[in-house]
Motif scaffolding. Structure first.
Motif, short mmCIF file in Angstrom:
data_model
loop_
_atom_site.label_atom_id
_atom_site.label_comp_id
_atom_site.label_asym_id
_atom_site.label_seq_id
_atom_site.Cartn_x
_atom_site.Cartn_y
_atom_site.Cartn_z
N LEU A 108 -2.11 -4.00 -1.64
CA LEU A 108 -2.23 -4.01 -0.95
C LEU A 108 -3.98 -4.11 0.48
O LEU A 108 -3.61 -4.25 1.03
N ALA B 35 3.02 -13.27 0.77
CA ALA B 35 0.83 -13.53 -0.16
C ALA B 35 0.77 -13.87 -1.67
O ALA B 35 -0.60 -14.13 -2.00
N ALA C 81 -0.20 -10.46 3.40
CA ALA C 81 0.59 -9.07 3.16
C ALA C 81 0.25 -7.85 3.31
O ALA C 81 1.27 -6.51 3.17
N ARG C 82 -0.64 -7.53 4.42
CA ARG C 82 -1.03 -5.75 4.94
C ARG C 82 0.25 -6.23 6.08
O ARG C 82 0.28 -5.01 6.65
N VAL D 25 5.72 -9.72 2.31
CA VAL D 25 5.09 -9.73 0.84
C VAL D 25 4.93 -10.33 -0.02
O VAL D 25 4.02 -10.81 -0.89
N LEU E 242 2.50 -7.24 -5.63
CA LEU E 242 3.05 -7.66 -4.04
C LEU E 242 4.67 -7.73 -4.90
O LEU E 242 4.95 -6.61 -4.19
N TRP F 153 -6.82 -5.66 -2.69
CA TRP F 153 -6.91 -7.04 -2.15
C TRP F 153 -8.45 -6.81 -1.74
O TRP F 153 -9.55 -7.97 -2.77
N ASP G 178 3.33 -4.51 5.12
CA ASP G 178 2.89 -3.16 5.27
C ASP G 178 3.21 -2.24 6.25
O ASP G 178 3.79 -1.20 6.28
#
Length: 392
Positions: free
Chosen positions: A111, A173, A17-18, A170, A78, A115, A21
């Motif tokens: 994110l 995740a 996910a990061r 994203v 998300l 988390w 981002d």
């Protein structure tokens, strides 16, 4: 074994996910440049996506704290964030695109702090300082992979494809977030009281306030340095790409530092102060350097400071934040840091126009102010010592 599996799933989801981002920022910059040929459009998109995080963080954190299944709420956040990026990609009118970017940015803290607030529930028998260091490494790995992936995809398939890859990461995740464990039963209280309780903890707890204020001021300087590094490469090494390479070296050094310190993390409160001083020294070294060796040494020093600073922040927040407002503390603090980074990047434009030395000197000055902030908050009130149970 189950605890290790949960932690591994958490870290994998957070990294994916990061990375999406970190990819989305450069992709939006390049997308805006491709729309009308103006760098201002890309900057406006990125600013809209980051600045609104300060408004969305507290509310998102409060909702996560109230939810019996925070992982599922995080998963839907998300999807909504990915949907916002998709709308940016689909729209063509510039004002509407910027408005959508601002709306999507409200969910950006999911994110980061969203988390990390779930880490105590998945760490199993892993000590919390070590788990915090591993979590911080997901940010560093994402900062290494995201921009490079954005440049690679844009070069071969265009900026819209890079945004599409960010959206895909994203969304990928989603299962990891959905599988996060349920929270303990919590008393329902009006949302305004929940928000007030979270802000009260963040501002009344001296350790939290000191760490948040110090790191935010420090990140203003980091935002300045991020803008100055490409200019540094162009002016002193003959190519702006070398400046981007210095940022890659910084991220790699950060990853190495956290990997080394994960086994025996140093005291987090002291680490916040020491890392701030190292960042200031690295920016001054970069401002004075004119050869490759000196500039590489400055980037490595900055990485050795930035990675442990993030791990220390996580450890302090986990130690000090009560469970009932933990997510709000994390998302609010993350939102403030994101805003500080954006403010520093905005201020770096006119400063670096004077000279890159002025910009980097200002970045070092921000670290000096951050250290002064640490000292002022430390002496202005007594820091509460956590109970043995909460410290454990």
């Amino acid at each position: 074994m189950r605890g290790r599996y949960r932690l591994a799933v958490y870290l994998a989801g957070a990294t994916i996910a990061r990375t999406g981002d970190e990819l989305s920022g450069p992709a939006l910059l390049l997308l805006g440049l491709g729309v009308d040929g103006s760098a201002a459009t890309g900057s406006a998109l990125l600013a809209g996506l980051t600045i609104s995080a300060a408004a969305g963080g507290p509310l998102l954190g409060a909702l996560l704290d109230r939810s019996p299944r925070p992982g599922r709420l995080l998963a839907w956040a998300l999807l909504a964030y990915a949907g916002g990026l998709g709308a940016v990609l689909a729209l063509v009118e510039i004002p509407a695109v910027i408005a959508v970017a601002v709306a999507a940015g409200l969910l950006n803290p999911a994110l980061a702090g969203g988390w990390t607030a779930q880490l105590p529930g998945v760490r199993g028998t892993t000590p919390l300082p070590r788990a915090s260091a591993l979590d911080a490494m997901t940010f560093t790995a994402a900062s290494l992979a995201g921009p490079g992936l954005a440049g690679l995809v844009t070069a071969y398939a265009g900026a819209p494809a890079a945004v599409a890859v960010a959206i895909t990461l994203v969304v990928a995740a989603f299962p990891a977030a959905w599988s996060l464990p349920a929270a303990e039963a919590r008393q329902g209280k009006p949302i305004r009281r929940q928000l007030a309780a979270g802000f009260a903890v963040l501002f009344r707890n001296r350790a939290l306030l000191r760490a948040t204020a110090t790191s935010t001021m420090s990140f203003v300087g980091v935002g300045m340095a991020v803008v100055c590094y490409p200019l540094l490469g162009a002016q002193r090494l003959g190519n702006p790409g070398f400046g981007a390479l210095l940022l890659t070296v910084l991220a790699a050094a950060s990853l190495v530092a956290n990997a080394v310190l994960a086994r025996r993390p140093p005291p987090p409160d002291r680490t916040v102060l020491v890392s701030t001083g190292l960042l200031g020294a690295s920016f001054l070294l970069a401002a004075a350097g004119h050869d490759v060796v000196t500039l590489l040494a400055a980037a490595v020093l900055a990485g050795f400071a930035e990675g442990p600073q993030l791990s220390a922040l996580f450890a302090i927040r986990h130690r000090e934040a009560p469970a009932e407002v933990r997510a709000q503390v994390f998302t609010t603090a993350a939102s403030v840091k994101i805003t500080g980074l954006a403010a520093g990047a905005a201020a770096a434009g006119p400063l670096s126009a004077l000279s890159v030395t002025v910009g980097l000197s200002a970045a070092a000055g921000c670290q000096l102010l951050a250290a002064a902030t640490y000292a002022v908050v430390r002496t202005s009130g007594r820091t509460r010592t956590p109970s043995p149970a909460r410290a454990a």
